[in-house]
Design an enzyme around this catalytic site. Structure first.
Site, PDB file in Angstrom:
ATOM      1  CE  LYS A 169       6.387  -7.091  -1.619  1.00 54.70           C
ATOM      2  NZ  LYS A 169       6.906  -8.221  -0.858  1.00 54.70           N
ATOM      3  CE1 TYR A 200       5.394 -10.536  -2.690  1.00 58.63           C
ATOM      4  CE2 TYR A 200       3.134  -9.810  -2.442  1.00 58.63           C
ATOM      5  CZ  TYR A 200       4.310 -10.268  -1.886  1.00 58.63           C
ATOM      6  OH  TYR A 200       4.393 -10.448  -0.527  1.00 58.63           O
TER       7      TYR A 200
HETATM    8  O1  MN9 Z   1       6.524  -8.891   1.607  1.00 58.75           O
HETATM    9  C1  MN9 Z   1       7.160  -9.621   3.681  1.00 58.75           C
HETATM   10  N1  MN9 Z   1       6.745 -10.966   3.442  1.00 58.75           N
HETATM   11  C2  MN9 Z   1       5.598 -11.449   3.926  1.00 58.75           C
HETATM   12  C3  MN9 Z   1       7.344  -8.913   2.403  1.00 58.75           C
HETATM   13  O2  MN9 Z   1       4.850 -10.831   4.631  1.00 58.75           O
HETATM   14  C4  MN9 Z   1       5.298 -12.854   3.533  1.00 58.75           C
HETATM   15  C5  MN9 Z   1       8.478  -9.525   4.423  1.00 58.75           C
HETATM   16  O3  MN9 Z   1       8.680  -8.170   4.703  1.00 58.75           O
HETATM   17  C6  MN9 Z   1       8.489 -10.354   5.700  1.00 58.75           C
HETATM   18  O4  MN9 Z   1       7.358 -10.048   6.471  1.00 58.75           O
HETATM   19  C7  MN9 Z   1       9.747 -10.091   6.546  1.00 58.75           C
HETATM   20  C8  MN9 Z   1       9.724 -10.903   7.832  1.00 58.75           C
HETATM   21  O5  MN9 Z   1       9.873 -12.271   7.561  1.00 58.75           O
HETATM   22  O6  MN9 Z   1      10.875 -10.367   5.808  1.00 58.75           O
END
Ligand code: MN9
Length: 307
Positions: A169, A139
């Site tokens: 990821k 990740y």
């Molecule tokens: O893991 C998410 N990242 C975090 C993926 O939560 C740091 C994203 O889906 C974000 O929440 C999304 C909104 O900024 O892109």
């Protein structure tokens, strides 16, 4: 090891908490059914969105188990096991394997920053080795881990020491680097996009799967972005992606994940607030957020985008 690639929209799931902030796994089964009906093709559990880092290891195991059971083999369940203690991470990885999770993923230790690829490989080899017959996805989320290693080099060198390294990821915004990762060694790695705001760009660059928090509340919209692109209707794809950008801008006026949890509650899934340090929205903020989402038409187009 199952070499199957992840595909489609994968929800980074929220962890339901009750009014006291305790874990409440009872609404996980209806939540999962709803996600699947909305077009979700996989579940990523206990990541940033699921506050894995704010839960005890026992809680993380309970959440992982509840999602695996609720999924009933219909979609892959990926369990995020990263921890500052590699010993804890290994236990979580072994547990994920034991309960029948499909994939293990982990962030790196981040209190002490990792500044070289070799150290990152050493850390991930330990974690991935605890569930050696499951695919492992590192990740990559440098904005939160603060570890700024060369991720292409990690993939190039990682497989020797991590035989089950399936991919990443990729939660960064460097499309050119994402493309390099996807194309490395004739596309040997499965590299999953992690920035919802840029899904259109990522799919145009070759993404086959994306993991994100806002797929919990607007999967039909994002599915239409992908469909429009596949039909070469770039103008429509842009219009739809722009709605997602507006939605995320609206949510980010508040503490983001607490706001997302408030939207899930508006949709009938009472997942509570977030653990500190993220906290929860006040009632006034919830009303403000709902009004703003209404004013941009979110409750219509998040489920079925209008033309
Ligand atoms: O893991 C998410 N990242 C975090 C993926 O939560 C740091 C994203 O889906 C974000 O929440 C999304 C909104 O900024 O892109």
């Amino acid at each position: 090891m199952n070499k199957k690639q992840l595909t489609g929209l994968i929800a980074a799931t929220y962890t339901p908490l009750d009014g006291q902030g305790n874990l409440d796994t009872t609404i996980i089964p209806p939540m999962v059914d709803h996600l699947l009906q909305s077009g979700i093709a996989g579940l990523y559990v206990c990541g940033s969105t699921g506050e894995g880092i704010s839960l005890t290891s026992d809680e993380r195991k309970a959440v992982a188990q509840a999602f695996v059971e609720a999924a009933r083999g219909r979609v892959p369940v990926i369990v995020q096991v990263g921890h500052n203690s590699l010993a804890e991470a290994r236990q979580l990885a072994a547990h994920a394997k034991q309960i029948g999770a499909d994939v293990v993923s982990a962030t790196c230790p981040s209190y002490f920053k990792i500044t070289d690829v070799g150290t990152l490989i050493d850390c991930m080899a330990q974690i991935a080795g605890a569930a050696a017959d499951l695919p492992f996805y590192y990740y990559h989320i440098p904005a939160l881990t603060g570890s700024t290693i060369d991720i292409v080099e990690f993939l190039q060198r990682g497989s020797d020491r991590i035989p089950n390294l399936a991919g990443l990821k990729y939660t960064d915004t460097q499309l050119h680097e994402f493309q390099e990762c996807l194309e490395l060694d004739d596309g040997r790695f499965d590299v999953v996009w992690g920035c919802d705001e840029m899904l259109l760009g990522a799919v145009a660059t070759g993404a086959r799967a994306a993991i994100g928090s806002t797929y919990n509340i607007a999967a039909p919209l994002y599915s239409q972005v992908i469909d429009a692109l596949q039909q070469n209707n770039l103008i429509e794809a842009r219009r739809l992606q722009s709605l997602a950008v507006t939605m995320i801008r609206t949510l980010k006026q508040f503490p983001f994940h607490a706001a997302m949890k408030a939207v899930l509650a508006m949709n009938g899934f009472k997942v509570g607030g977030c653990r500190l340090p993220q906290g929860r929205l006040t009632d006034t903020e919830v009303t403000e957020l709902k009004n703003e989402l209404q004013s941009i038409g979110f409750f219509e187009w998040s489920q079925a985008a209008s033309s």
